[in-house]
Scaffold this active site. Structure first.
Site, mmCIF file in Angstrom:
data_model
loop_
_atom_site.group_PDB
_atom_site.id
_atom_site.type_symbol
_atom_site.label_atom_id
_atom_site.label_comp_id
_atom_site.label_asym_id
_atom_site.label_seq_id
_atom_site.Cartn_x
_atom_site.Cartn_y
_atom_site.Cartn_z
ATOM 1 N N HIS A 321 79.683 30.889 13.773
ATOM 2 C CA HIS A 321 79.839 30.036 12.593
ATOM 3 C C HIS A 321 81.031 30.540 11.771
ATOM 4 O O HIS A 321 81.125 31.725 11.455
ATOM 5 C CB HIS A 321 78.556 30.024 11.749
ATOM 6 C CG HIS A 321 78.608 28.979 10.674
ATOM 7 N ND1 HIS A 321 78.211 27.671 10.899
ATOM 8 C CD2 HIS A 321 79.067 29.020 9.412
ATOM 9 C CE1 HIS A 321 78.411 26.973 9.796
ATOM 10 N NE2 HIS A 321 78.934 27.762 8.875
ATOM 11 N N ALA A 322 81.952 29.636 11.437
ATOM 12 C CA ALA A 322 83.220 30.032 10.805
ATOM 13 C C ALA A 322 82.998 30.707 9.454
ATOM 14 O O ALA A 322 82.134 30.303 8.677
ATOM 15 C CB ALA A 322 84.096 28.798 10.618
ATOM 16 N N HIS A 351 89.813 24.852 5.651
ATOM 17 C CA HIS A 351 88.680 25.261 4.812
ATOM 18 C C HIS A 351 88.630 26.790 4.694
ATOM 19 O O HIS A 351 88.540 27.342 3.590
ATOM 20 C CB HIS A 351 87.372 24.721 5.416
ATOM 21 C CG HIS A 351 86.137 25.180 4.707
ATOM 22 N ND1 HIS A 351 85.515 24.436 3.732
ATOM 23 C CD2 HIS A 351 85.418 26.329 4.806
ATOM 24 C CE1 HIS A 351 84.465 25.091 3.271
ATOM 25 N NE2 HIS A 351 84.372 26.255 3.906
ATOM 26 N N GLU A 352 88.697 27.464 5.823
ATOM 27 C CA GLU A 352 88.579 28.932 5.819
ATOM 28 C C GLU A 352 89.766 29.587 5.115
ATOM 29 O O GLU A 352 89.592 30.521 4.331
ATOM 30 C CB GLU A 352 88.438 29.473 7.246
ATOM 31 C CG GLU A 352 87.176 29.005 7.961
ATOM 32 C CD GLU A 352 85.902 29.248 7.170
ATOM 33 O OE1 GLU A 352 85.856 30.187 6.346
ATOM 34 O OE2 GLU A 352 84.939 28.494 7.358
ATOM 35 N N HIS A 355 89.415 29.838 1.450
ATOM 36 C CA HIS A 355 88.678 31.017 0.966
ATOM 37 C C HIS A 355 89.618 32.214 0.849
ATOM 38 O O HIS A 355 89.609 32.945 -0.130
ATOM 39 C CB HIS A 355 87.548 31.373 1.941
ATOM 40 C CG HIS A 355 86.383 30.425 1.933
ATOM 41 N ND1 HIS A 355 85.730 30.062 0.772
ATOM 42 C CD2 HIS A 355 85.729 29.780 2.930
ATOM 43 C CE1 HIS A 355 84.725 29.241 1.076
ATOM 44 N NE2 HIS A 355 84.711 29.043 2.385
ATOM 45 N N GLU A 379 84.171 26.731 -1.929
ATOM 46 C CA GLU A 379 84.031 25.854 -0.768
ATOM 47 C C GLU A 379 84.956 24.640 -0.855
ATOM 48 O O GLU A 379 85.300 24.045 0.169
ATOM 49 C CB GLU A 379 82.577 25.395 -0.625
ATOM 50 C CG GLU A 379 81.578 26.519 -0.397
ATOM 51 C CD GLU A 379 81.894 27.375 0.829
ATOM 52 O OE1 GLU A 379 82.571 26.881 1.742
ATOM 53 O OE2 GLU A 379 81.472 28.557 0.843
ATOM 54 N N HIS A 479 72.805 28.345 7.886
ATOM 55 C CA HIS A 479 72.687 28.953 6.556
ATOM 56 C C HIS A 479 71.258 29.366 6.208
ATOM 57 O O HIS A 479 71.061 30.190 5.322
ATOM 58 C CB HIS A 479 73.245 27.987 5.509
ATOM 59 C CG HIS A 479 74.667 27.573 5.811
ATOM 60 N ND1 HIS A 479 74.984 26.755 6.879
ATOM 61 C CD2 HIS A 479 75.836 27.877 5.225
ATOM 62 C CE1 HIS A 479 76.298 26.567 6.932
ATOM 63 N NE2 HIS A 479 76.842 27.241 5.936
ATOM 64 N N TYR A 489 77.997 23.485 -1.019
ATOM 65 C CA TYR A 489 78.725 22.500 -0.205
ATOM 66 C C TYR A 489 78.569 21.095 -0.760
ATOM 67 O O TYR A 489 79.462 20.269 -0.625
ATOM 68 C CB TYR A 489 78.264 22.552 1.259
ATOM 69 C CG TYR A 489 78.427 23.914 1.880
ATOM 70 C CD1 TYR A 489 79.682 24.419 2.178
ATOM 71 C CD2 TYR A 489 77.318 24.718 2.151
ATOM 72 C CE1 TYR A 489 79.839 25.681 2.743
ATOM 73 C CE2 TYR A 489 77.463 25.975 2.722
ATOM 74 C CZ TYR A 489 78.717 26.451 3.016
ATOM 75 O OH TYR A 489 78.873 27.698 3.577
HETATM 76 O O1 X8Z Z 1 79.496 26.550 6.591
HETATM 77 C C1 X8Z Z 1 80.518 25.929 6.346
HETATM 78 C C2 X8Z Z 1 81.878 26.602 6.497
HETATM 79 C C3 X8Z Z 1 81.817 28.062 6.273
HETATM 80 S S1 X8Z Z 1 81.769 28.505 4.593
HETATM 81 C C4 X8Z Z 1 82.396 26.380 7.893
HETATM 82 N N1 X8Z Z 1 80.458 24.611 6.011
HETATM 83 C C5 X8Z Z 1 79.189 23.898 5.889
HETATM 84 C C6 X8Z Z 1 78.517 23.723 7.234
HETATM 85 O O2 X8Z Z 1 79.145 23.979 8.264
HETATM 86 O O3 X8Z Z 1 77.361 23.294 7.253
HETATM 87 C C7 X8Z Z 1 81.592 23.764 5.670
HETATM 88 C C8 X8Z Z 1 81.020 22.408 5.413
HETATM 89 C C9 X8Z Z 1 79.541 22.566 5.301
HETATM 90 ZN ZN ZN Z 2 83.266 27.903 3.369
#
Ligand code: X8Z
Ligand code: ZN
Length: 580
Positions: A321-322, A351-352, A355, A379, A479, A489
Site C-alpha cells: 500500500h503506497a 499523491h505521494e 506528502h 492527503e 487502513h 480522505y
Molecule cells: O491510502 C491512500 C494513499 C496513501 S496515504 C495511497 N489513499 C486512500 C486509499 O487508498 O484508500 C488515497 C486515496 C484514498
Molecule cells: Zn496519502
C-alpha cells in the site's frame, strides 16, 4: 540567580519533550521502514518495540505536561504544543509496558496478515496478490469470476477479527488514560473543534455533495443493468459491490469503458500512453517531481532516488500500500510503492509526492508542528496537483500529441467523477464505523452487519452474497488492520477541489475548472508553499486561508468543477431516458 518564571519552565519542558520525541520517532520510523519493506517475524518485533517506546514517551510527556502546566496557564505557541502533544500519534497505549507492547504487536501482526493476503481464483494455479486480483475486477465482465475474486480477497479479514477486537480494547485504555472518551474521540479531537462539532461538520459536507453522488449512482446503475441484465443489477436498492471495478467499490473509474457516455468519450487513455511509450516507474515519479518543481519548489534530495522503494520486490513480503516517508523529519524523504504502469498509479505518485513536499516544507517548524494543518490537508495536496494533469498539460510535457476536442470533456469529467465523487461516501463511512466501534456503540458481535449497513446507507452498495459474522470485511481494507484514520480522505476529496479552484483563479484561470492546469504557475506555488510551511503551528482555518483566502471547508469547488456533468446527469434522469 533569579528563579525562572513559569513561561521559561514551560519553554524548557517542551524543548526537551520535542528533542526526546523526535529521537524516538526517528527510531520508530527507521524500524517501520525496514519492516514495511521486508516483513519477517524479526522486523515485526523490532518495529512494534520501537513504536511502543515512542508511544510510551509520548504518553509520559503528555501526562507530565498536563500535570505541570494546566491548559489555562499556557498561551500562544506553548498552549498549542500542549494541545497537540497527546494527539501527535494515531495510537495511544496503556502505560503498563506489557500492554503497550501487546498492542503494537497486534497492529504489526494485523498489517502483516493484510500485506501477505493472497487468493487463488478457481481454475487458476497461481496465488494472486491484491494488485492482481484488483486487475481482474477492472478487466473481467464475468459476474461469477468477479464474485469469486471479490469473495476470495475478503477472506483476509477472518484471521484479523480476534486481534482487532483486542486492539480496540487496548487502544481505548490508552486513549482514556490521557482523558479521551475513546480512540475515536481522540481521532476527532485533531480538528481545532470539539469531537461533536467535527462529526456535525463532516455530515454537513456530505449533505452538500450527496445529490451529485446520487445522480452518478443512478447513471451507473442504468449502464450496469444494460450490460449485466436485470437479474444481476436490480432496478432499485443497492448496487452489487463486485461489479464496480474496485475491491471496496470506493472508486469506479476502473470500469470506465463500461460507463463511458456514447458520445464525448476521451480519445486517449493514459495507461495506454504510458505503456506504449515504455514509461518506467521511475520516469512516472520524475514526471510528478517536475510538476512540483514547475511551481517553484525545490527538487527532491538525491537520497530520495536511492532510498525509495518504487517496485514490488520479488523475493520478500512488503507492505505494498503506497506511502510517503520523512525518516529524519528533515529531508530523508522516500516513497514506498509497488508502482504499476497505469494512469491510476500516475495519480497516486503525485499523491505521494504531495506528502513529501509538504513534509519538507514544515521541517523547520518545532517538532510538534511538523505536520499538516489537519490530516485532510496532507492527503489533499498531491491530489490537488493530480487534478492539474489535464490533456493540455500532457501535451505540454509531450505525453500526448494532440489535445482532445472540448466535445470530449464530458467523458473526462465522468472519468474524474467516477474516481472522486464515487469515493465520497466510502471516505465517510470507514470512520463512521470505527468511531462507533471504539465508542462501544457497535459490539464485536455486530462488526460485519453494521459495516454492510453503513455501506448500503452511504454508498448504496451490497455484497455479492449475504455476509455473516464469520467474516470481517472491514479488515479487507488496508487502513483498518493498519490503524490509519480514514476521515482524512473524505476531507481531502472535498478540499482538493477547494484548493484547485483557488489556485486556478490565482493563476489566472477564466475557463472551466476541469480544463485548467496550474502547471508552471509560480503564484500557485507561492500559495501552496505558504500553507505548507506553517505546518500545524496554527489552527487549520489559518492555513486554509493562506492558500484559498477562505476559512471554512467548502464543497463549492467540487460542485463547480462537476457542474457541467451534474447538468448532463440531471437531464438524463429528467427525460427518463437510458443514459447515452
Ligand atoms: O491510502 C491512500 C494513499 C496513501 S496515504 C495511497 N489513499 C486512500 C486509499 O487508498 O484508500 C488515497 C486515496 C484514498
Ligand atoms: Zn496519502
Amino acid at each position: 540567580m533569579p528563579s525562572e518564571g513559569p513561561d521559561a519552565t514551560a519553554v524548557r519542558f517542551f524543548d526537551e519533550t520535542e528533542q526526546e520525541l523526535l529521537q524516538a520517532a526517528i527510531d520508530s520510523q527507521r524500524s517501520d521502514w525496514v519492516y514495511s519493506t521486508f516483513i519477517t517475524q524479526d522486523t515485526e518485533e523490532l518495529s512494534s518495540a520501537a513504536l511502543a517506546r515512542l508511544i510510551a514517551a509520548t504518553v509520559r510527556r503528555a501526562r507530565e505536561a498536563s500535570a505541570r502546566f494546566p491548559a489555562a496557564s499556557l498561551r500562544g505557541e506553548l498552549a498549542r504544543k500542549a494541545r497537540l502533544l497527546p494527539l501527535s500519534l494515531p495510537l495511544l497505549a496503556p502505560s503498563e509496558p506489557a500492554l503497550a507492547q501487546e498492542l503494537t504487536r497486534l497492529v504489526a501482526s494485523m498489517q502483516a496478515t493484510y500485506a501477505k493476503g493472497r487468493h487463488t481464483p478457481k481454475g487458476q494455479s497461481e496465488a494472486l496478490d491484491l494488485q492482481a486480483l484488483s486487475r481482474i475486477l477492472t478487466e473481467s465482465r464475468d459476474p461469477r469470476l468477479l464474485e469469486e475474486v471479490w469473495t476470495g480477497w475478503h477472506r483476509v479479514g477472518r484471521a484479523v477479527r480476534p486481534e482487532f477486537q483486542r486492539y480496540v480494547e487496548l487502544a481505548n485504555l490508552g486513549a482514556r488514560e490521557l482523558g479521551f472518551a475513546d480512540t475515536g474521540a481522540m481521532w476527532r479531537s485533531k480538528y481545532d473543534m470539539s469531537p461533536e462539532e467535527f462529526s456535525v461538520e463532516v455530515d454537513r459536507l456530505w449533505e452538500s455533495v450527496r445529490p451529485l453522488y446520487d445522480a452518478l449512482h443512478s447513471y451507473v446503475r442504468a449502464k450496469l443493468r444494460r450490460l449485466y441484465g436485470e437479474k444481476v443489477v436490480p432496478a432499485d436498492g443497492p448496487l452489487p459491490a463486485h461489479l464496480l471495478g474496485n475491491m471496496w467499490a470506493q472508486a469506479w473509474d476502473g470500469i470506465y469503458p463500461i460507463l463511458a457516455p456514447r458520445t464525448g468519450a476521451p480519445s486517449f487513455d493514459l495507461t495506454k500512453l504510458l505503456v506504449d511509450r515504455k514509461t518506467t516507474a521511475e520516469e512516472m515519479v520524475r514526471h510528478a517531481e517536475r510538476f512540483f518543481v514547475s511551481l517553484g519548489l525545490d527538487k527532491l534530495p538525491a537520497t530520495f532516488w536511492t532510498r525509495s522503494m518504487l517496485l514490488r520486490p520479488r523475493d520478500r513480503e512488503v507492505v505494498c500500500h503506497a506511502s510517503a516517508w520523512d525518516i529524519d523529519f528533515v529531508d530523508d524523504l522516500r516513497i514506498k510503492m509497488c508502482i504499476e504502469i497505469t494512469g491510476d498509479d500516475f495519480t497516486t505518485v503525485h499523491h505521494e509526492l504531495g506528502h513529501n513536499f509538504y513534509q519538507r516544507a514544515y521541517a523547520r517548524q518545532p517538532f510538534l508542528f511538523r505536520d499538516s494543518a489537519h490530516d485532510g490537508f496532507h492527503e489533499a495536496l498531491g491530489d490537488t496537483i493530480a487534478l492539474s494533469v489535464t490533456p493540455e498539460y500532457l501535451r505540454e510535457i509531450g505525453l500526448v500529441a494532440e489535445v482532445p476536442d472540448p466535445s470530449q470533456d464530458l467523458g473526462l469529467l465522468l472519468y474524474r467523477a467516477l474516481e472522486k465523487v464515487a469515493f465520497l461516501p466510502f471516505g465517510l463511512l470507514v470512520d463512521r464505523w470505527r468511531w462507533d466501534v471504539f465508542s462501544g456503540a457497535i459490539p464485536p458481535s455486530e462488526y460485519n452487519r453494521t459495516w454492510w449497513e453503513l455501506k448500503e446507507r452511504y454508498q448504496g452498495v451490497a455484497p455479492p452474497s449475504p455476509r455473516d459474522e464469520g467474516e470481517f470485511d472491514p479488515a479487507a481494507k488496508y487502513h483498518v488492520p493498519s490503524n490509519v484514520p480514514y476521515m482524512r480522505y473524505f476531507l481531502a476529496a472535498i478540499l482538493q477541489f477547494q484548493f484547485h479552484r483557488a489556485l486556478a483563479r490565482a493563476a489566472g484561470a477564466t475557463g472551466p475548472l476541469h480544463r485548467f492546469s496550474i502547471y508552471g504557475s509560480r503564484e500557485a506555488g507561492r500559495r501552496i508553499q505558504a500553507m505548507m510551511e506553517m505546518g500545524s503551528s496554527r489552527e487549520w482555518p489559518d492555513a486554509l486561508e493562506a492558500l484559498t483566502g477562505e476559512r471554512r471547508m467548502d464543497a463549492g469547488g467540487l460542485l463547480d468543477y462537476f457542474a457541467p456533468l451534474q447538468r448532463w446527469l440531471d437531464a438524463q434522469t429528467r427525460t427518463g431516458s437510458a443514459p447515452s
